[in-house]
Each structure stands twice: as structure tokens, then as C-alpha cells.
Design a protein around this motif. Structure first.
Motif, PDB file in Angstrom:
ATOM      1  N   SER A  65      -4.845 -11.752   3.257  1.00 10.54           N
ATOM      2  CA  SER A  65      -4.348 -11.063   2.063  1.00 10.54           C
ATOM      3  C   SER A  65      -5.478 -10.427   1.258  1.00 10.54           C
ATOM      4  N   SER A  66      -6.608 -11.137   1.144  1.00 11.30           N
ATOM      5  CA  SER A  66      -7.747 -10.581   0.388  1.00 11.30           C
ATOM      6  C   SER A  66      -8.229  -9.298   1.039  1.00 11.30           C
ATOM      7  N   SER A  84      -6.415  -7.263   2.732  1.00  5.45           N
ATOM      8  CA  SER A  84      -5.443  -6.186   2.500  1.00  5.45           C
ATOM      9  C   SER A  84      -5.709  -5.518   1.151  1.00  5.45           C
ATOM     10  N   LYS A  85      -6.107  -6.330   0.170  1.00  6.68           N
ATOM     11  CA  LYS A  85      -6.455  -5.759  -1.149  1.00  6.68           C
ATOM     12  C   LYS A  85      -7.702  -4.875  -1.029  1.00  6.68           C
ATOM     13  N   ILE A  86      -8.682  -5.360  -0.270  1.00  5.67           N
ATOM     14  CA  ILE A  86      -9.917  -4.591  -0.064  1.00  5.67           C
ATOM     15  C   ILE A  86      -9.594  -3.256   0.606  1.00  5.67           C
ATOM     16  N   MET A 119      -6.827  -1.627   0.507  1.00  3.92           N
ATOM     17  CA  MET A 119      -6.152  -0.731  -0.448  1.00  3.92           C
ATOM     18  C   MET A 119      -7.159  -0.099  -1.403  1.00  3.92           C
ATOM     19  N   ASP A 120      -8.159  -0.886  -1.805  1.00  2.00           N
ATOM     20  CA  ASP A 120      -9.219  -0.337  -2.661  1.00  2.00           C
ATOM     21  C   ASP A 120      -9.991   0.748  -1.920  1.00  2.00           C
ATOM     22  N   GLU A 166      -7.931   3.766  -1.773  1.00  2.00           N
ATOM     23  CA  GLU A 166      -7.879   4.360  -3.114  1.00  2.00           C
ATOM     24  C   GLU A 166      -9.149   5.147  -3.423  1.00  2.00           C
ATOM     25  N   GLU A 217       2.599   0.757   5.210  1.00  2.00           N
ATOM     26  CA  GLU A 217       2.481   0.227   3.844  1.00  2.00           C
ATOM     27  C   GLU A 217       1.287   0.867   3.135  1.00  2.00           C
ATOM     28  N   PHE A 218       0.169   0.948   3.858  1.00  2.00           N
ATOM     29  CA  PHE A 218      -1.033   1.533   3.238  1.00  2.00           C
ATOM     30  C   PHE A 218      -0.815   3.009   2.886  1.00  2.00           C
ATOM     31  N   GLU A 259       1.670   4.202   1.581  1.00  2.00           N
ATOM     32  CA  GLU A 259       2.348   4.255   0.280  1.00  2.00           C
ATOM     33  C   GLU A 259       1.391   4.074  -0.905  1.00  2.00           C
ATOM     34  N   CYS A 260       0.199   3.588  -0.617  1.00  2.00           N
ATOM     35  CA  CYS A 260      -0.763   3.315  -1.692  1.00  2.00           C
ATOM     36  C   CYS A 260      -1.544   4.566  -2.100  1.00  2.00           C
TER      37      CYS A 260
END
Lengths: 429, 128
Positions: free
Chosen positions: B70-71, B73-75, B77-78, B81, B112-113, B115-116
Motif C-alpha cells: 500500500s505504501s 501505491s501511494k509513492i 501515485m505521487d 502526480e 486505477e492509476f 484516474e489519479c
């Protein structure tokens, strides 16, 4: 950009927004004092909106990312759960297979072998290795003759009682049954599971097996079968062990002269005896109680070897064979004429020698013969007198009672019911 | 600009960022004990690289990570971004999320990514 953790960026936004808010509050207090001031300065108001917008945008992104993270996390969790479920099912299937192998395979090899193979499946590969083991060979005395006199069902019934009791004793001493050879059992100690005390274990097992024969015979008598007796030979030394055979059918077994040696020693036994090689005796040390030593020249050997009759084994086993009752000799007023042939390796020699039974005892006769007989030679006695004519007895020479008169103590290894009755009558009369 | 090369471990992916070839690759599995710490040099390198990137140069970013926590996945997304911000600022960047053709879940993660981000093209690519 400083990143403290995975939410470092978002924390940065919040920190900045909080600092701005505090700064604005201080400025409002400085401008308006404690009185209510509904409108901040215009430039500050624009700045506030800009900050608010940045905070809101950051929050929206965070919410979006959080949503994606949760969905990904849920899916990963689902994947892990499915994998766990598959693993559990695979484990259960493996356990069922192992149980099946243990149930089927375990009928032919000991639990130790099954465990060893299940722990290291590479052990199933064909091949071999030299191992130091102790070999135990047991055989029922006169069972071939018994099997000729009983129905196949009865013979199988007798064997199953015998093998059932023996298997339990062998497994309790961690022996590995190499083979059931008819009424014989070939057992190894020290393979596949290595054990430093395999000679002692083998001897203790042999004594235990002899003691268990009482149970065997109780069950035999209850089932209407005759009593049987077993001899055991033991030897220690190097053998080749491994899975021998083809890729389709293989068997964990042992090969080597030391196995043959154990078999030769066994051939000198009478019912109830445990004979061991000098090698096994030496390795067992003081823990053994030895009844006597014998010199024999087995078939194919050029020189005599010494074999040792075991009386028992001390701590930690504490197992002892019953002391043979003193020979209660009953001298016959009229000797019974017999003729006999020496049996070598189950081959009866072609000529017969005359002799006579001059006395009887429990499970033995005293045979007078002019012929020199070595100790432990097998004999086939044929009664030739008027009474009992034609009755046969299988026997083994124990020793010479008196060198002057050529009388031998001969243990009966098998007698038909009629012959047994006749000899009992002699003893009683 | 020097390349950024980080060898893979059991729990972290291989990082190969080549500023000359304008090719950035992340390959393997990603579940490091501290994802933020593991990816910190990656972001530092990437930020410097993107700031110095000339207009008109196409950058390709490939992520072939078949398992991540999960961590991570946040990275990721960053990361997307950051790339998205630079695309909006006029840089040409194309991202590929690579997954095995039989890994339906991996393909869904790529979606999913997508969509970010608003401007960064993230292509979901399957491999045999």
C-alpha cells in the motif's frame, strides 16, 4: 522537497496552511484588537483564498489517492486471501497424500523410512550409500514342514499372527524391516535413520522378539494352530543401502556380505535362540549377557568363526531370555532305532546313518551315533523301530554329552503331531 | 546527468533512470520496509532531472511491478502526480504501466492509476 514519510507532501500542505492561519489571526488581533472585525485586509483576503484553494486542492488529491490506495489495498488483500486459501487446500491435499503414502507404503517399510522419505523426497532417487548397520535375520524353525501339513489359510493365519507381533516389537526398537522372506524377517538398524547404538538396539529387539513368541503361541493355540519357535541371527558391519530397483518399482534395501553373514549365523539357531557375531558382541560391550560361545564353519567360509548365544541385555533395555530349564533327561530302557541324514542349506544329504535315541528331554532327544557330528548341524531323523516307524523329526545337534560314548544332545526343531506324541510317550514311559 | 541505478532486492525493485536516453524504468516487486526512505533518492533524482529537462524531449517512464504494498501505491501515485504536473507545465512524458497478460489485477491497478492524473498519458501494456 523534504519527504518525511509517504504522506510527507500532504503534511507539508497542512503545516503551511496552519502557519498561515496562525499568522493571520495574530495580524487580525493587531489590527482590530479584541473588537469584532468582519473583513480582513483585502490583500490578506486574496492570500487567504489562495491558501484555501491550495489546501482544498491538496485535500481533494489526498482523498483521491486514499480512494485508489484503499481499492488497491483491498484487491491485494483479496489476492492474498485467495492465495492463502489455495495454499491451505494444497496443504490439506499434501497431508492427505502423505497419509495415503504412509498407510500404503508404511505396510512395507517402517515409519522411520516413510518419515525420512517424506522429509527428503530426494531420498526416493535410485542410488546407494555405504552405511554401518546391524542386521537382524529371524526365521521360524521347521515352518516349511508345518506349512506342508496345514491348509494355506491356516499357514497365512499363523504367519500373520507371527508377523503382526514381530512387526510391533521391531518398530518399537526403531528397526527397519527390509523384507519378509516367507517366514523369515530381515531387519536393519542404523538406516535409513542413522543411530550410533544400532548393535544394542538390534540385540534388544531380538530378545524382545523372542519374549513376544509367548504371545504368538498363545494366539496360535487359541486359533487351533501349532506352537512355533523362532531363531535369530545378528551381525554388524558395513552394507550398501538405498533404493534399489527400477524407476517404476524400487525398494529401500541393503546389500553386502554382512547381510549374508547374519543369515549364516541365523541358520545355526534353534527355536528361542539369539546368536550374534563377534562384531556385534564387541560393539555391544558389557551390556550383553552371553550364555555361551560356539565355533562354526559356515558354508563358503574357509575358517571357523565364533558366534555368541545371547542370554539378555542390560540397562536401559533390561531384557532377558528365560534360562533354559535343566535337562531333565529320561533315559530309555529300550533305545529307539533311527536313521538320520545331515541337512545342509535345506539340502538333505543322500545317505542315511544309523543311530538310536537313548534318552529324551523337553524338546530334545539324546542321539547315539558312531558318526562324528558337529554342533549346530541340522538333522532329519527317521524313526525306524517297530513303534513309531516312519515318523520324522527335524532337529539340530547341540553338543556331545560324552565323548566316550558318542551321545549327542539334539534339539527338536520340528516334529509332526504324531511324532511329538510318540516322543512324549517315550518321555512319560 | 548521472544515471540512477538501484539493484533489486527481495522486497524492492530495480530502478534504472537514464537521463541521457530519457528512459526511466522500475522493475520487480516493491514492498520495502520503509517505502518513503527507499524512494526518496528516486524523487530527488527525478525532480532535478525534470527541472532541467529541455522542452520537446520525450521521456518514457516504464513501471513493471507485479507486486507492491500500500505504501508503494501511494509513492507511485505521487510519482504520477509529479509527472502529471510537469506534463501540464509543457514537458512531454509518456508512462507505461506494464503487467502480465494473465494478471487481471495488475491491469486493473494500471487503470486505477490512470484516474489519479489529468494530463499524463498512462498506457496499460500487457506482456506475455
Amino acid at each position: 522537497m523534504e519527504r518525511e514519510g509517504i504522506f510527507g507532501k500532504e503534511e507539508g500542505f497542512l503545516k503551511e496552511a496552519r502557519a498561515f492561519l496562525n499568522e493571520e489571526r495574530e495580524r487580525e488581533i493587531a489590527v482590530c484588537g479584541n473588537t469584532f472585525c468582519p473583513k480582513p485586509h483585502l490583500d490578506t483576503y486574496e492570500g487567504l483564498l489562495s491558501r484555501y484553494d491550495a489546501l482544498l486542492t491538496g485535500y481533494e488529491k489526498l482523498q483521491r489517492k486514499l480512494g485508489v490506495m484503499m481499492r488497491i489495498s483491498d484487491k491485494q488483500q483479496l489476492k492474498i486471501n485467495n492465495t492463502n486459501q489455495e495454499l491451505t487446500e494444497a496443504k490439506e491435499q499434501l497431508e492427505r497424500r502423505n497419509e495415503f503414502i504412509r498407510n500404503i507404503f508404511g505396510r512395507y517399510v517402517s515409519d522411520d523410512v516413510v518419515d525420512s522419505l517424506l522429509d527428503s523426497p530426494e531420498g526416493l532417487s535410485l542410488g546407494g550409500e555405504k552405511r554401518d548397520v546391524t542386521i537382524l535375520m529371524s526365521d521360524l524353525r521347521g515352518f516349511s514342514a508345518i506349512s506342508d501339513s496345514y491348509s494355506p489359510e491356516s499357514v497365512m493365519g499363523m504367519l500373520n499372527i507371527y508377523l503382526d507381533e514381530m512387526t510391533e516389537v521391531i518398530e518399537s526398537h526403531h528397526g527397519t524391516i527390509d523384507a519378509f522372506i516367507g517366514d523369515g524377517i530381515l531387519v536393519m538398524f542404523g538406516a535409513p535413520v542413522a543411530m550410533s547404538d544400532h548393535p544394542q538396539r538390534a540385540v534388544a529387539c531380538a530378545v524382545g522378539m523372542q519374549l513376544a513368541m509367548e504371545r504368538v503361541n498363545r494366539r496360535n493355540v487359541a486359533a487351533g494352530y501349532p506352537e512355533i519357535a523362532m531363531g535369530i541371527g545378528i551381525n554388524s558391519g558395513s552394507v550398501v543401502v538405498g533404493n534399489i530397483g527400477s524407476a517404476r518399482r524400487s525398494k529401500y534395501t541393503m546389500i553386502g556380505m554382512n547381510v549374508v553373514h547374519a543369515s549364516r549365523i541365523e541358520s545355526y539357531t534353534i527355536g528361542g535362540q539369539v546368536l550374534i557375531s563377534s562384531e556385534t558382541r564387541e560393539r555391544c560391550g558389557e551390556v550383553l549377557a552371553i550364555r555361551r560361545e560356539l565355533q562354526v564353519i559356515p558354508k563358503g567360509y574357509k575358517e571357523a568363526i565364533t558366534i555368541h548365544e545371547v542370554a539378555g541385555i542390560g540397562a536401559p533395555y533390561g531384557l532377558h531370555l528365560p534360562t533354559p530349564a535343566g535337562v531333565d533327561c529320561c533315559l530309555l530302557s529300550s533305545p529307539v532305532p533311527v536313521c538320520f541324514a545331515v541337512v545342509h542349506d535345506k539340502q538333505v544329504e543322500h545317505w542315511l546313518t544309523d543311530g538310536e535315541i537313548v534318552g529324551t528331554g523337553k524338546n530334545l532327544v539324546f542321539l547315539r551315533s558312531e558318526r562324528e557330528l558337529e554342533s549346530l548341524v541340522n538333522l532329519r531323523l527317521l524313526l525306524t523301530g517297530e513303534e513309531g516307524s516312519g515318523l520324522e523329526v527335524l532337529a539340530k545337534v547341540q553338543d556331545r554329552v560324552d565323548s566316550g560314548c558318542q551321545v549327542y544332545r539334539v534339539a527338536i526343531t520340528h516334529a509332526s503331531t504324531e511324532a511329538e506324541g510318540f516322543l512324549a510317550q517315550l518321555q512319560g514311559g | 546527468m548521472e544515471k540512477l541505478l538501484i539493484e533489486p532486492t527481495r522486497s524492492s525493485p530495480r530502478i534504472r533512470f537514464d537521463g541521457q536516453a530519457h528512459l526511466l524504468e522500475v522493475t520487480g516487486e516493491s514492498y520495502p520496509e520503509d517505502a518513503a526512505m527507499f524512494y526518496r533518492p528516486v524523487f530527488e533524482w527525478l525532480t532535478r532531472y525534470l527541472e532541467g529537462l529541455a522542452a520537446g524531449v520525450e521521456v518514457r517512464v516504464k513501471l513493471d511491478v507485479n507486486y507492491f504494498n500500500s505504501s508503494t501505491s501511494k509513492i507511485f501515485m505521487d510519482l504520477f502526480e509529479l509527472l502529471d504536473d510537469h506534463v501540464r507545465a509543457g514537458k512531454t512524458i509518456v508512462a507505461e504501466w506494464i503487467s502480465h497478460e494473465e494478471n487481471d489485477m495488475g491491469i486493473e491497478f494500471g487503470e486505477e492509476f490512470q484516474e489519479c492524473v489529468t494530463d499524463l498519458p498512462i498506457h496499460v501494456v500487457t506482456r506475455a
